[in-house]
Design an enzyme around this catalytic site. Structure first.
Site, PDB file in Angstrom:
ATOM      1  N   ARG A 104      45.264  35.093  32.464  1.00 58.01           N
ATOM      2  CA  ARG A 104      44.229  36.081  32.896  1.00 58.01           C
ATOM      3  C   ARG A 104      43.107  34.314  33.027  1.00 58.01           C
ATOM      4  O   ARG A 104      43.431  33.220  32.458  1.00 58.01           O
ATOM      5  CB  ARG A 104      43.434  35.690  30.859  1.00 58.01           C
ATOM      6  CG  ARG A 104      42.007  36.101  30.609  1.00 58.01           C
ATOM      7  CD  ARG A 104      42.191  37.732  31.567  1.00 58.01           C
ATOM      8  NE  ARG A 104      41.192  38.434  31.100  1.00 58.01           N
ATOM      9  CZ  ARG A 104      40.344  39.304  31.411  1.00 58.01           C
ATOM     10  NH1 ARG A 104      41.336  39.719  32.463  1.00 58.01           N
ATOM     11  NH2 ARG A 104      39.015  40.478  31.122  1.00 58.01           N
ATOM     12  N   THR A 374      40.917  47.285  39.951  1.00 59.32           N
ATOM     13  CA  THR A 374      42.244  46.539  38.571  1.00 59.32           C
ATOM     14  C   THR A 374      43.597  47.454  39.503  1.00 59.32           C
ATOM     15  O   THR A 374      43.744  48.418  40.574  1.00 59.32           O
ATOM     16  CB  THR A 374      42.228  46.691  36.668  1.00 59.32           C
ATOM     17  OG1 THR A 374      41.549  45.829  37.170  1.00 59.32           O
ATOM     18  CG2 THR A 374      43.426  45.928  36.837  1.00 59.32           C
ATOM     19  N   THR A 392      43.771  41.465  38.241  1.00 59.22           N
ATOM     20  CA  THR A 392      42.449  42.161  38.299  1.00 59.22           C
ATOM     21  C   THR A 392      41.828  41.058  38.860  1.00 59.22           C
ATOM     22  O   THR A 392      42.243  39.799  38.657  1.00 59.22           O
ATOM     23  CB  THR A 392      41.821  42.752  37.457  1.00 59.22           C
ATOM     24  OG1 THR A 392      40.555  43.292  37.351  1.00 59.22           O
ATOM     25  CG2 THR A 392      41.843  41.484  36.200  1.00 59.22           C
ATOM     26  N   ASP A 416      33.997  39.934  31.366  1.00 56.70           N
ATOM     27  CA  ASP A 416      34.668  41.225  30.361  1.00 56.70           C
ATOM     28  C   ASP A 416      34.141  40.609  29.155  1.00 56.70           C
ATOM     29  O   ASP A 416      34.729  40.576  27.717  1.00 56.70           O
ATOM     30  CB  ASP A 416      35.975  40.490  30.340  1.00 56.70           C
ATOM     31  CG  ASP A 416      36.265  41.498  31.405  1.00 56.70           C
ATOM     32  OD1 ASP A 416      35.676  42.455  31.958  1.00 56.70           O
ATOM     33  OD2 ASP A 416      37.379  41.886  31.777  1.00 56.70           O
ATOM     34  N   SER A 445      40.507  41.659  27.276  1.00 56.13           N
ATOM     35  CA  SER A 445      41.371  42.144  28.496  1.00 56.13           C
ATOM     36  C   SER A 445      41.795  42.948  27.958  1.00 56.13           C
ATOM     37  O   SER A 445      42.099  43.062  26.860  1.00 56.13           O
ATOM     38  CB  SER A 445      42.012  41.704  29.308  1.00 56.13           C
ATOM     39  OG  SER A 445      42.431  42.188  30.930  1.00 56.13           O
ATOM     40  N   GLY A 467      41.963  50.104  34.621  1.00 56.29           N
ATOM     41  CA  GLY A 467      40.449  51.415  34.662  1.00 56.29           C
ATOM     42  C   GLY A 467      40.295  51.004  33.546  1.00 56.29           C
ATOM     43  O   GLY A 467      39.421  51.662  32.838  1.00 56.29           O
ATOM     44  N   GLY A 468      40.008  49.600  33.272  1.00 59.03           N
ATOM     45  CA  GLY A 468      39.629  48.605  32.092  1.00 59.03           C
ATOM     46  C   GLY A 468      39.785  49.409  30.582  1.00 59.03           C
ATOM     47  O   GLY A 468      41.223  50.208  30.266  1.00 59.03           O
TER      48      GLY A 468
HETATM   49  O1  DON Z   1      40.665  42.644  32.191  1.00 62.43           O
HETATM   50  C1  DON Z   1      39.959  44.003  31.984  1.00 62.43           C
HETATM   51  O2  DON Z   1      40.203  44.442  30.660  1.00 62.43           O
HETATM   52  C2  DON Z   1      39.041  44.587  33.086  1.00 62.43           C
HETATM   53  N1  DON Z   1      39.038  43.713  33.699  1.00 62.43           N
HETATM   54  C3  DON Z   1      40.295  45.222  33.262  1.00 62.43           C
HETATM   55  C4  DON Z   1      38.877  45.958  34.633  1.00 62.43           C
HETATM   56  C5  DON Z   1      39.261  47.912  35.730  1.00 62.43           C
HETATM   57  O3  DON Z   1      40.806  47.755  35.427  1.00 62.43           O
HETATM   58  C6  DON Z   1      38.099  47.717  36.254  1.00 62.43           C
HETATM   59  N2  DON Z   1      39.416  48.586  37.124  1.00 62.43           N
HETATM   60  N3  DON Z   1      39.862  49.593  37.233  1.00 62.43           N
END
Ligand code: DON
Length: 562
Positions: A104, A374, A392, A416, A445, A467-468
């Site tokens: 990360r 991501t 990501t 984040d 994350s 996807g967050g």
């Molecule tokens: O690490 C995380 O949770 C976010 N930076 C992930 C972002 C994300 O998945 C955006 N879309 N797909």
């Protein structure tokens, strides 16, 4: 109907009940997966999946292939594949060794708690766009570290396909909004990448050969000199010079200090199956395990698509996300109660609070939505070694900043963090002090690369998503679809997905993913409903005689095997 032998994943898969999807749902049940006898890579880019397979055919193992795929994604899926971002890798070797690697990004040393708050006290957009939005990238160090510890080939060999793709170019396609290849956008056009990605102010057309000479040079330097080239050598020089020109704060010292961290994997069980998944600085493993532990108290779960199922999923997630949003952060900075949150007895106490007939309320602490850029990829080799990786830039093309001379995009991962605890971040997540900005800290994350073992401890599933926060729910639902709903992997990936993240206090479903009758029943139980596009996953499952691979059907993932 014959009894399903739950000890045999191959038979579970073959005996899988043909799933009933709601009328009007965009996918049909019963679509075949890609079958391979020996080895498989599933990623968002055909070129990147092929890169991994090429390496395995040349004698590399799953880790060699994962690193090859990761570097290739930086070339062929530049919205999310990266060397200017970070990620997480879950590894299970066929001899039973397991490992999780955290690469990360970290906050630069000059980062401050209130750096994203304007003079008016309001949050600015600086955590999402431009030079201040980036954490110190971890991808190059992480991939090199994974290779050193578990791979068998030198960096220069596994990077060869990526270098070729950057140097000779590849033909862009227009799939998924043109993301495979140069996509111009208002974000990119503000920064140095505009000449390459927006020639004449336009996006590249599908079918164009796309060459990235600066990136090829960067990759060659890394291949020849190792990660030092990126963290201390010529690439570091370009990166820091660009940061200084643009008002960023990443220094040579930040880059020199960056280290990926091997973490103790979260190992949890669900009805006898074992999950090996990501601990903090990702929230994915804890939140998924806590949710599954709650759901385990309801045996068997109601059928997917039913009111009862959606209600239980929502109520379990409401509770696990409430813990996530408040208690999780970088373990170097905050004490994360991993054991307490993944304890089965604790889950039983949460399950006991669930009213089967009524929705409960989430305690106040507002959380919103995340975006979609991501990327997750899954790899299994011919010996049964398995790798799940999620990486990501955070938003699509990250901060938009493209390093002049370096040829790559920088992340906007700083968003984040809880940039202002109590105020929504770019995707609406409101988180607590545990995830406030501090120099040298990793931002929390949701990435959840996960490997699932069957009842006999053999490899069953390699999965994860982008996807967050919907990463956590999508990954978990794919696992539930396979081991609880007995779906084939292809159906498990195509089944409508649900999401609840405590706050906003809302159960999200994909358009047409719940029947109108089920929607009405859920509303009558007190659920607020919303629709949203949910995460994108890429998965592999062991089946009789080989492997099933399924790329994300919602946006064209590519399964390649042999
Ligand atoms: O690490 C995380 O949770 C976010 N930076 C992930 C972002 C994300 O998945 C955006 N879309 N797909």
């Amino acid at each position: 109907m014959a009894m399903i032998d739950r000890r045999d994943p191959a038979r579970v898969a073959q005996a899988a009940v043909r799933s009933a999807f709601p009328a009007g749902w965009r996918f049909s049940a019963g679509t075949p997966a890609t079958f391979a006898e020996h080895a498989m890579v599933v990623s968002m880019s055909k070129y990147a999946s092929e890169a991994g397979v090429e390496i395995m055919k040349a004698g590399g193992n799953a880790v060699d292939a994962a690193v090859a795929t990761g570097f290739a994604l930086a070339v062929t899926y530049p919205s999310a594949g990266n060397i200017g971002g970070g990620g997480f890798m879950t590894i299970r070797m066929a001899d039973g060794r397991i490992a999780t690697l955290d690469y990360r990004e970290v906050a630069p040393l000059a980062a401050t708690r209130n750096m994203y708050i304007g003079a008016d006290g309001k949050l600015t957009n600086k955590s999402t766009v431009g030079y201040l939005a980036s954490g110190v990238p971890g991808s190059v160090a992480g991939m090199a570290e994974a290779l050193k510890k578990y791979g068998t080939m030198p960096l220069a060999i596994v990077m060869a396909p990526a270098i070729r793709l950057a140097e000779e170019g590849y033909v862009t396609d227009t799939g998924s909004g043109g993301r495979r290849g140069g996509q111009c956008s208002a974000l990119i056009a503000q920064f140095e990448g505009k000449d390459l990605f927006c020639p004449g102010g336009q996006a590249l057309k599908g079918g164009t050969r796309f060459v990235q000479s600066d990136l090829a040079r960067t990759l060659k330097l890394i291949a020849a000199q190792g990660p030092k080239a990126f963290y201390e050598g010529a690439i570091a020089d370009s990166l820091v010079a660009d940061e200084q020109r643009g008002g960023g704060i990443i220094t040579k010292e930040d880059l020199r200090r960056y280290v990926p961290v091997w973490r103790t994997p979260i190992q949890s069980t669900y009805r006898g199956y074992t999950l090996i998944t990501m601990p903090p600085s990702s929230s994915g493993g804890i939140t998924m395990s806590e949710t599954l532990n709650i759901l385990e108290n309801f045996a068997p779960l109601p059928p997917a698509g039913s009111t009862e199922y959606a209600h239980l999923i929502a109520e379990a997630l409401r509770r696990s996300f409430t813990d996530r949003n408040e208690k999780l952060g970088d373990p170097k900075f905050v004490k994360v109660p991993i054991d307490a949150l993944t304890d089965k007895k604790y889950a039983r106490s949460l399950a006991a609070q669930i009213d089967r007939g009524h929705a409960s309320k989430t305690p106040a602490f507002n959380v919103g939505h995340e975006g979609d850029n991501t990327t997750h990829y899954s790899v299994v080799d011919a010996s049964g070694n398995a790798v799940a990786t999620t990486t990501t830039l955070n938003g699509g093309y990250g901060a938009g900043v493209w390093i002049r001379g370096g040829g790559f995009f920088m992340n906007n991962e700083m968003d984040d963090f809880a940039a202002q605890p109590g105020t929504p971040n770019m995707f609406g997540l409101v988180q607590g002090e545990a995830n406030a900005v501090q120099p040298g800290k990793r931002m929390l994350s949701a990435m959840s690369p996960t490997i699932v073992l069957d009842l006999e401890g053999k490899l069953l599933l390699v999965t994860g998503a982008a996807g967050g926060p919907t990463i956590i729910t999508t990954t978990m639902e794919i696992i539930l679809n396979v081991i609880e709903q007995h779906m084939t992997l292809a159906d498990a990936m195509r089944a409508p997905r649900l999401h609840h993240q405590a706050l906003p206090d809302q159960l999200d479903y994909e358009p047409n993913g719940l029947t109108v009758a089920v929607q009405d029943s859920l509303k009558a139980m007190g659920h607020k409903l919303g629709t949203r596009g949910l995460a994108t996953a890429n998965s592999i499952m062991r089946v009789s005689g080989g492997l099933h691979g399924v790329g994300e059907p919602r946006s064209g993932g590519a399964a390649v095997g042999y």
